[in-house]
Design a protein around this motif. Structure first.
Motif, PDB file in Angstrom:
ATOM      1  N   GLY A   2      48.254  12.997  27.387  1.00 27.34           N
ATOM      2  CA  GLY A   2      46.926  12.419  27.251  1.00 27.34           C
ATOM      3  C   GLY A   2      46.525  12.280  25.798  1.00 27.34           C
ATOM      4  O   GLY A   2      47.299  12.513  24.885  1.00 27.34           O
ATOM      5  N   LYS A   3      45.306  11.902  25.603  1.00 24.36           N
ATOM      6  CA  LYS A   3      44.773  11.741  24.264  1.00 24.36           C
ATOM      7  C   LYS A   3      44.418  13.095  23.666  1.00 24.36           C
ATOM      8  O   LYS A   3      43.944  13.981  24.357  1.00 24.36           O
ATOM      9  N   ASP A  35      41.693  19.967  20.665  1.00 28.44           N
ATOM     10  CA  ASP A  35      43.083  20.299  20.360  1.00 28.44           C
ATOM     11  C   ASP A  35      43.241  20.804  18.932  1.00 28.44           C
ATOM     12  O   ASP A  35      44.144  21.593  18.653  1.00 28.44           O
ATOM     13  N   CYS A  36      42.404  20.317  18.029  1.00 29.46           N
ATOM     14  CA  CYS A  36      42.490  20.741  16.636  1.00 29.46           C
ATOM     15  C   CYS A  36      41.220  20.382  15.882  1.00 29.46           C
ATOM     16  O   CYS A  36      40.377  19.640  16.381  1.00 29.46           O
ATOM     17  N   LEU A  37      41.121  20.939  14.681  1.00 31.36           N
ATOM     18  CA  LEU A  37      40.017  20.681  13.763  1.00 31.36           C
ATOM     19  C   LEU A  37      40.591  19.995  12.536  1.00 31.36           C
ATOM     20  O   LEU A  37      41.570  20.483  11.957  1.00 31.36           O
ATOM     21  N   LEU A  38      40.009  18.867  12.141  1.00 34.78           N
ATOM     22  CA  LEU A  38      40.437  18.137  10.951  1.00 34.78           C
ATOM     23  C   LEU A  38      39.277  18.106   9.967  1.00 34.78           C
ATOM     24  O   LEU A  38      38.190  17.622  10.292  1.00 34.78           O
TER      25      LEU A  38
END
Length: 93
Positions: A2-3, A35-38
């Protein structure tokens, strides 16, 4: 698959405690999980704030989700603070 769900923030400017507290709240909240931190923009801030990142690098304080940052210009040389981290420089596994 998925995205990917990516939480994106602007200038951190050395406010690591505030960053990870807010990111953790968002990650656990209605909009999450992510899913993550940018982090984009100024990540480190004034040199005096560099010590605030230490507890997260050593694992004394928890990073709520995998975290990446992008630096440029005068900050690029300061990214060496995370060069030796296990996992290729990831701030969080």
């Amino acid at each position: 698959g998925g995205k990917a769900r990516v939480l994106v923030v602007g200038d951190v400017a050395g406010r690591f405690e505030e960053l990870f507290r807010a990111a953790g709240k968002a990650h656990r909240g209605k909009a999450g999980p992510f899913d993550c931190l940018l982090c984009v923009g100024t990540f480190f801030g004034p040199a005096a704030t560099d010590s605030g990142l230490g507890p997260y690098l050593t694992g004394d304080k928890a990073v709520p989700l995998p975290t990446w940052f992008i630096t440029a210009g005068e900050e690029a040389g300061r990214a060496t603070k995370v060069d030796g981290l296990e996992g290729g420089g990831d701030l969080a596994p």
